[in-house]
Design a protein around this motif. Structure first.
Motif, PDB file in Angstrom:
ATOM      1  N   LYS A  69       2.261   1.788  -3.433  1.00 29.71           N
ATOM      2  CA  LYS A  69       1.226   2.305  -4.328  1.00 29.71           C
ATOM      3  C   LYS A  69       0.993   3.798  -4.072  1.00 29.71           C
ATOM      4  O   LYS A  69       0.854   4.586  -5.013  1.00 29.71           O
ATOM      5  CB  LYS A  69      -0.060   1.526  -4.115  1.00 29.71           C
ATOM      6  CG  LYS A  69      -1.059   1.660  -5.241  1.00 29.71           C
ATOM      7  CD  LYS A  69      -2.305   0.806  -5.004  1.00 29.71           C
ATOM      8  CE  LYS A  69      -1.945  -0.648  -4.872  1.00 29.71           C
ATOM      9  NZ  LYS A  69      -3.097  -1.544  -4.694  1.00 29.71           N
ATOM     10  N   GLN A  70       0.982   4.204  -2.808  1.00 32.12           N
ATOM     11  CA  GLN A  70       0.797   5.617  -2.471  1.00 32.12           C
ATOM     12  C   GLN A  70       1.960   6.452  -2.993  1.00 32.12           C
ATOM     13  O   GLN A  70       1.759   7.553  -3.516  1.00 32.12           O
ATOM     14  CB  GLN A  70       0.674   5.809  -0.960  1.00 32.12           C
ATOM     15  CG  GLN A  70      -0.656   5.423  -0.403  1.00 32.12           C
ATOM     16  CD  GLN A  70      -0.714   5.622   1.109  1.00 32.12           C
ATOM     17  OE1 GLN A  70       0.310   5.666   1.788  1.00 32.12           O
ATOM     18  NE2 GLN A  70      -1.928   5.740   1.635  1.00 32.12           N
ATOM     19  N   ASP A 111       1.600   6.810  -6.749  1.00 32.98           N
ATOM     20  CA  ASP A 111       0.546   7.774  -7.082  1.00 32.98           C
ATOM     21  C   ASP A 111       0.985   9.209  -6.800  1.00 32.98           C
ATOM     22  O   ASP A 111       0.682  10.124  -7.574  1.00 32.98           O
ATOM     23  CB  ASP A 111      -0.734   7.458  -6.317  1.00 32.98           C
ATOM     24  CG  ASP A 111      -1.388   6.162  -6.763  1.00 32.98           C
ATOM     25  OD1 ASP A 111      -1.065   5.662  -7.867  1.00 32.98           O
ATOM     26  OD2 ASP A 111      -2.227   5.625  -5.997  1.00 32.98           O
ATOM     27  N   SER A 112       1.700   9.408  -5.709  1.00 35.84           N
ATOM     28  CA  SER A 112       2.202  10.735  -5.370  1.00 35.84           C
ATOM     29  C   SER A 112       3.203  11.219  -6.416  1.00 35.84           C
ATOM     30  O   SER A 112       3.157  12.375  -6.858  1.00 35.84           O
ATOM     31  CB  SER A 112       2.859  10.705  -3.990  1.00 35.84           C
ATOM     32  OG  SER A 112       3.466  11.931  -3.699  1.00 35.84           O
ATOM     33  N   ASP A 121       0.831  -1.212   0.000  1.00 33.65           N
ATOM     34  CA  ASP A 121       0.000   0.000   0.000  1.00 33.65           C
ATOM     35  C   ASP A 121       0.865   1.262   0.000  1.00 33.65           C
ATOM     36  O   ASP A 121       0.561   2.226  -0.710  1.00 33.65           O
ATOM     37  CB  ASP A 121      -0.935   0.008   1.212  1.00 33.65           C
ATOM     38  CG  ASP A 121      -2.027  -1.048   1.117  1.00 33.65           C
ATOM     39  OD1 ASP A 121      -2.272  -1.569  -0.002  1.00 33.65           O
ATOM     40  OD2 ASP A 121      -2.623  -1.371   2.175  1.00 33.65           O
ATOM     41  N   ALA A 122       1.951   1.254   0.774  1.00 31.14           N
ATOM     42  CA  ALA A 122       2.857   2.397   0.816  1.00 31.14           C
ATOM     43  C   ALA A 122       3.526   2.608  -0.542  1.00 31.14           C
ATOM     44  O   ALA A 122       3.685   3.747  -1.004  1.00 31.14           O
ATOM     45  CB  ALA A 122       3.915   2.196   1.902  1.00 31.14           C
TER      46      ALA A 122
END
Length: 89
Positions: free
Chosen positions: A63-64, A67-68, A60-61
């Protein structure tokens, strides 16, 4: 002068498309790796539940962060496109 402005616009579009393709390929690879890893550890009864959650939160990190990064690149590309438009390129 028209040739130079046309070249600048085409070079920008080429680089923008290259980034999009590389970003999408990287995202696909990361999603496939996540899917395979999650499937392997979820079916393994010897893998403890806290470790499964940690692996999931790591994905999840990632992926974040991806995206950032994409958001920042999009913001920069928009600013550059505005600059090109302002100088009629």
């Amino acid at each position: 002068m028209q040739d130079a402005s046309s070249f600048i616009r085409k070079a920008y579009e080429f680089n923008k498309n290259g980034f999009e393709n590389a970003y999408n390929a990287m995202g696909s690879l990361q999603e496939q790796a996540e899917e395979v890893t999650i499937r392997m550890i979820s079916e393994n009864p010897l893998f403890p539940e806290p470790a499964k959650k940690m692996v999931k939160s790591g994905f999840d990190a990632c992926k974040q962060g991806r995206d950032s990064f994409k958001g920042q690149v999009d913001k920069s590309q928009k600013a550059f496109e505005e600059l090109l438009t302002a100088v009629n390129l």
